[in-house]
Design a protein around this motif. Structure first.
Motif, PDB file in Angstrom:
ATOM      1  N   GLU A   1      44.284  45.016  44.991  1.00 17.74           N
ATOM      2  CA  GLU A   1      43.875  44.819  43.596  1.00 17.74           C
ATOM      3  C   GLU A   1      44.882  45.407  42.589  1.00 17.74           C
ATOM      4  O   GLU A   1      45.293  44.712  41.647  1.00 17.74           O
ATOM      5  CB  GLU A   1      42.474  45.414  43.385  1.00 17.74           C
TER       6      GLU A   1
ATOM      7  N   ARG B   1      42.988  36.259  47.502  1.00 18.07           N
ATOM      8  CA  ARG B   1      42.123  37.127  48.314  1.00 18.07           C
ATOM      9  C   ARG B   1      41.595  36.421  49.567  1.00 18.07           C
ATOM     10  O   ARG B   1      40.740  36.973  50.268  1.00 18.07           O
ATOM     11  CB  ARG B   1      40.972  37.659  47.462  1.00 18.07           C
TER      12      ARG B   1
ATOM     13  N   GLU C   1      38.503  37.550  35.339  1.00 21.07           N
ATOM     14  CA  GLU C   1      39.895  38.021  35.360  1.00 21.07           C
ATOM     15  C   GLU C   1      40.776  37.366  34.312  1.00 21.07           C
ATOM     16  O   GLU C   1      41.872  37.838  34.047  1.00 21.07           O
ATOM     17  CB  GLU C   1      40.518  37.726  36.727  1.00 21.07           C
TER      18      GLU C   1
ATOM     19  N   ARG D   1      34.365  34.823  39.522  1.00 24.76           N
ATOM     20  CA  ARG D   1      35.359  35.899  39.579  1.00 24.76           C
ATOM     21  C   ARG D   1      36.564  35.563  38.696  1.00 24.76           C
ATOM     22  O   ARG D   1      37.098  36.438  38.004  1.00 24.76           O
ATOM     23  CB  ARG D   1      35.795  36.106  41.027  1.00 24.76           C
TER      24      ARG D   1
ATOM     25  N   GLY E   1      46.143  42.295  40.984  1.00 27.09           N
ATOM     26  CA  GLY E   1      44.995  42.107  40.087  1.00 27.09           C
ATOM     27  C   GLY E   1      45.404  42.275  38.625  1.00 27.09           C
ATOM     28  O   GLY E   1      46.591  42.427  38.299  1.00 27.09           O
ATOM     29  N   ARG E   2      44.423  42.258  37.767  1.00 27.67           N
ATOM     30  CA  ARG E   2      44.673  42.394  36.326  1.00 27.67           C
ATOM     31  C   ARG E   2      45.396  43.698  36.006  1.00 27.67           C
ATOM     32  O   ARG E   2      46.218  43.761  35.089  1.00 27.67           O
ATOM     33  CB  ARG E   2      43.314  42.342  35.605  1.00 27.67           C
TER      34      ARG E   2
ATOM     35  N   CYS F   1      40.812  43.837  49.809  1.00 28.82           N
ATOM     36  CA  CYS F   1      40.834  43.385  48.404  1.00 28.82           C
ATOM     37  C   CYS F   1      41.065  44.570  47.474  1.00 28.82           C
ATOM     38  O   CYS F   1      41.822  44.480  46.508  1.00 28.82           O
ATOM     39  CB  CYS F   1      39.522  42.703  48.038  1.00 28.82           C
ATOM     40  N   GLU F   2      40.415  45.679  47.793  1.00 28.90           N
ATOM     41  CA  GLU F   2      40.581  46.880  46.977  1.00 28.90           C
ATOM     42  C   GLU F   2      42.005  47.411  47.040  1.00 28.90           C
ATOM     43  O   GLU F   2      42.555  47.894  46.056  1.00 28.90           O
ATOM     44  CB  GLU F   2      39.620  47.972  47.461  1.00 28.90           C
TER      45      GLU F   2
ATOM     46  N   SER G   1      47.724  45.043  37.427  1.00 32.52           N
ATOM     47  CA  SER G   1      49.184  45.006  37.655  1.00 32.52           C
ATOM     48  C   SER G   1      49.928  44.841  36.326  1.00 32.52           C
ATOM     49  O   SER G   1      51.116  45.166  36.235  1.00 32.52           O
ATOM     50  CB  SER G   1      49.541  43.843  38.588  1.00 32.52           C
TER      51      SER G   1
END
Lengths: 229, 225
Positions: free
Chosen positions: B170, B158, B194, B190, B174-175, B166-167, B177
């Motif tokens: 994500e 990020r 995660e 953070r 991100g997780r 970031c949104e 995915s």
């Protein structure tokens, strides 16, 4: 996702290389300027209005070799500085495809330089007419360029991984290019001799073709090791 | 299935040991967070897992393949998002991604799909050097995901991204995915949220290796002192 075909990867890499040069236009103008300046320096340094035979052939080929060194040093620069090497290494593409793409890139550079350098040489220094020598010269240029491109692509890959790449490139490539220079200069000399125009010694061309082929095989065998950690 | 298996993995740069006998196992679909101060060996670990560096000692298996012996089988299954975007500055986002699509044997339509996912279609035909760092990072995210890798190796993914960006990325990295991930971060709070497993590195050595719930916050804080 499928395994990428080598021909498709080579085409993609070559396309990217040529695009980079056309956008930045960094290497070609330098090579053109170097070649023409070298001819002017030879003109004054040798104190001759025109050259023929061995001398003309030597001046042309030494100039082309040194111009090639300029681009050999920069051949992998964008890849090394902008992560192109890692991007390529992370892909399942055949490692040899990068070597082929770099050889083709160098061939493109050399052809583009010769388009300017050879007429400039004829205009500034050559005594016999270029027209008579041109068909034979094109053949010698093609074989000579192939040798320079193969050696340049291999040496460039070796040098770019080192701290002293600016020194290592010329120091490694010039000795390896001596046999190429011997063959191309010897094969070109009769073309630039008004008395024996057109009689290229076939023995030199065969030797050059063999040297190109052997170095091509060596480059292909070593290239993987140069790229790997 | 085990995605990562490291047994005493060591990597040196000359005399200096960057990674010393790291041992861990990560099941597929889980996230490993790697924490540590600068120079702790986090990026080296990622490059070893990405097959860009060979380990000097120890045994390493990635996605069931021993490395470096079967590096060829792993390439194309991993996506590395590192400090460098691995993109040419003079080429456009689209040209860069098309090049990588061809290197991976991916259909070219995927380039357009990804550019749309990261909201970059409008700037896709401008040279990368004219884009901000945040936009280049979005292109780098696309490059990482082009070939739909099973394992994501993310080094500060990020970095340079604003909250809106970031949104956007994500769901991709991100997780959510659902991919196996190794996440290097300088933001412990953070990263702990995660991760399924947290590895703390100090001077290349394992300082701690545990599930986030089992970690002592004091120990995490001390890693950076």
């Amino acid at each position: 996702m499928s395994t990428p075909r080598t021909s498709s990867v080579v085409r993609a890499l070559l396309e990217a290389q040529l695009r980079l040069e056309l956008r930045t236009f960094e290497s070609l103008p330098a090579m053109w300027l170097f070649s023409v300046t070298a001819f002017v320096l030879f003109h004054f340094g040798l104190n001759e209005d025109s050259l023929s035979g061995n001398l003309a052939s030597g001046v042309l080929w030494v100039t082309l070799l040194l111009a090639a060194i300029l681009v050999i040093n920069r051949l992998y620069l964008a890849d090394a500085e902008q992560g192109g090497f890692d991007g390529f290494l992370l892909s399942p593409a055949d490692r040899g495809s990068l070597l082929i793409a770099k050889v083709l890139t160098l061939l493109f550079y050399l052809a583009a330089v010769e388009l300017v350098a050879v007429p400039a040489f004829a205009l500034l220094l050559l005594e016999p007419s270029l027209g008579q020598a041109l068909p034979g010269l094109l053949g010698v240029l093609a074989l000579g360029d192939l040798g320079i491109a193969v050696i340049g692509a291999l040496v460039g890959a070796l040098a770019i991984r080192t701290q002293s790449r600016d020194l290592l490139g010329p120091m490694l490539s010039l000795p390896l290019l001596v046999p190429v220079l011997l063959c191309v200069a010897g094969a070109t000399a009769p073309l630039f001799d008004p008395a024996h125009a057109g009689a290229i010694p076939l023995r030199l061309l065969v030797t050059l073709a063999l040297y190109d082929a052997v170095f091509g095989l060596i480059a292909f065998a070593l290239f993987d090791f140069l790229l790997e950690d | 299935m085990t995605a990562l298996s490291l047994r005493g993995v060591t990597r040196r740069y000359g005399e200096r040991t960057a990674l010393a006998a790291v041992t861990l196992t990560l099941p597929a679909g889980q996230t490993l967070a790697v924490l540590g101060p600068n120079g702790a060996g986090k990026s080296t670990l990622l490059r070893v897992l990405a097959t860009l560096l060979a380990p000097h000692a120890g045994k390493l298996e990635v996605l069931g393949h021993p490395l470096p012996q079967e590096s060829w089988a792993v390439r194309g299954k991993i996506g590395l998002l590192g400090h460098e975007p691995m993109l040419y500055r003079e080429l456009t986002a689209r040209e860069n991604l098309r090049l990588h699509a061809k290197l991976h044997g991916v259909r070219l339509e995927r380039v357009g799909e990804l550019l749309a996912l990261v909201a970059l279609e409008r700037r896709a035909d401008e040279p990368l050097r004219t884009l901000s760092r945040g936009l280049v990072q979005r292109v780098a995210v696309c490059r990482t995901l082009l070939h739909e890798p099973e394992l994501l190796l993310l080094d500060e993914p990020r970095a340079n991204l604003d909250p809106a960006a970031c949104e956007i990325v994500e769901p991709l990295i991100g997780r959510a995915s659902g991919k196996t991930r190794v996440l290097v971060s300088h933001d412990p709070a953070r990263a702990l949220l995660e991760a399924d497993l947290v590895l703390g590195l100090a001077r290349g050595r394992t300082a701690f290796l545990d599930a986030p719930a089992q970690l002592d916050p004091q120990g995490v804080a001390e890693l950076y002192r």
